[in-house]
Scaffold this active site. Structure first.
Site: not given
Ligand code: OSB
Ligand code: MG
Length: 369
Positions: A136, A162, A164, A189, A214, A239, A263, A291
């Site tokens: 991510s 992925k 953001k 995401d 996402e 999510d 999660k 995560g």
């Molecule tokens: O939406 O998946 C998410 C990290 C913090 C809060 C929300 C998200 C995330 C990530 C990180 O996408 C995933 C990771 O721990 O590598």
């Molecule tokens: Mg997410």
């Protein structure tokens, strides 16, 4: 089983690189670890909430109070019919699933260790011995920076990327990523950054053949996601809004999404994570493991969870070194050049805790009897 003592610890560790989502930038993590003891054996869990109530309503300081005043007292000295029942005793606590989930996971780890068994086996996993990994990647200061990061992660072997997104960092950015990497497994995401007023804008993502988008809409919404999914081709992955197996059933029945990010914390621990997994599997909906910038303990729990059979897509479970200069477990979680993590064979979550280093990053500790 009977929990005799629970120790809460807050650790503070800076991230190697800031992590930015549509709701803000994180530079240092404040994480609560839960150690549950019974008969001289300890189990460990991690609370996965953020420092601020921006991903969902939970946050580090609130989590400490919920654990101390409500969750831990409900489990201490109670005769529990195994870890399957731990969540049941905390069910009166509304919400706060990541918080209760940290304690629940510690009870599972404890149960596995009591039987000298790997955690993945205790939860009924073991469908695979190697976990396929994705990464991510947060919002960056420039597209050039993002492209370089993707390049580096692909060279490390990661199987899917992925990124953001948020308004102002979406269609044009993804166009440039696709131009440079036309064949990679790519997804986006949004962490709830859009509304149904953005349908036409989100439709523009269809041309980039993303694996999925996402949680584009409200963190607690299912219905609008169904409306959006009917209008776009890109599969929606849910999510934030899936907090229970019941939510998963409703979302799938409404066609609000085609994939679920599970999660461990968000759904309240292993028992509910397994139920979400089973609901999705029965309806042919693939899942993957999300995560929350976990330390090694939460990361190791995610590895165990990812061995359940319906975790069919690469998750956000990646190497410790992507986040930490030094992790609190040994060995750290490592990803092979093929982009997989070998599932550890040892008892419980399968890694050793680096006790001295853990001590040095602990800023608060309280033992509850
Ligand atoms: O939406 O998946 C998410 C990290 C913090 C809060 C929300 C998200 C995330 C990530 C990180 O996408 C995933 C990771 O721990 O590598
Ligand atoms: Mg997410």
């Amino acid at each position: 089983m009977k929990i005799e003592r629970v120790t809460l610890r807050e650790i503070t560790m800076p991230l190697v690189h800031f992590f930015e989502t549509s709701f803000g930038r994180t530079t240092t993590r404040r994480i609560i670890l839960v150690e549950a003891d019974a008969g001289g054996v300890s189990g460990w869990g991690e609370v996965s909430c953020g420092e601020r109530p921006f991903y969902n309503e939970e946050w580090t300081d609130g989590a400490w109070l919920i654990l101390r005043d409500f969750a831990v007292p409900r489990l201490l000295h109670r005769e529990i019919d195994g870890p399957e029942q731990a969540g049941h005793w905390m069910a009166h606590i509304r919400g706060h699933r990541m918080t209760c989930g940290g304690l629940e996971a510690a009870v599972w780890d404890l149960a596995a260790r009591e039987q000298d068994m790997p955690l993945w086996q205790r939860i009924g996993g073991g469908a695979r011995r190697r976990i396929p990994c994705g990464v991510s990647i947060g919002v960056k200061d420039s597209v050039e920076d993002l492209l370089e990061t993707i390049e580096r992660e692909l060279a490390e072997g990661y199987q899917r990327i992925k990124i953001k997104i948020k308004p102002g960092w979406d269609v044009d950015v993804i166009r440039q990523v696709r131009r440079r990497f036309p064949n990679i497994r790519l997804m986006a995401d949004a962490n709830s950054a859009y509304t149904l007023a953005d349908i036409e804008h989100l439709k523009r993502l269809d041309e980039f053949y993303l694996m999925m988008i996402e949680q584009p809409l409200g963190y607690d919404d299912i219905i609008d996601h169904a409306k959006l999914q009917a209008r776009i081709e890109t599969p929606i992955c849910l999510d934030e809004c899936i907090r229970s197996a019941h939510h998963a059933e409703q979302a799938i029945a409404m066609r609000a999404g085609q994939i679920i990010n599970i999660k461990l914390g968000r759904v309240g621990g292993f028992a509910e994570a397994r139920r979400v997994h089973d609901v999705a599997q029965a309806r042919n909906v693939p899942v993957w493991c999300g995560g929350m910038l976990e330390s090694g303990i939460g990361r190791a729990h995610n590895v165990a969870l990812s061995t359940l059979p319906n975790f069919l897509l690469p998750g956000d479970v990646s190497a410790s070194k992507r986040y930490w200069a030094r992790d609190i477990i040994v060995p750290e979680v490592e990803v092979s050049p093929e982009g997989v993590i070998d599932v550890p064979a040892g008892p419980g979550f399968g890694y050793a805790i680096d006790t001295d280093y853990l001590k040095s990053v602990t800023v608060r500790e309280e033992t509850l009897h």
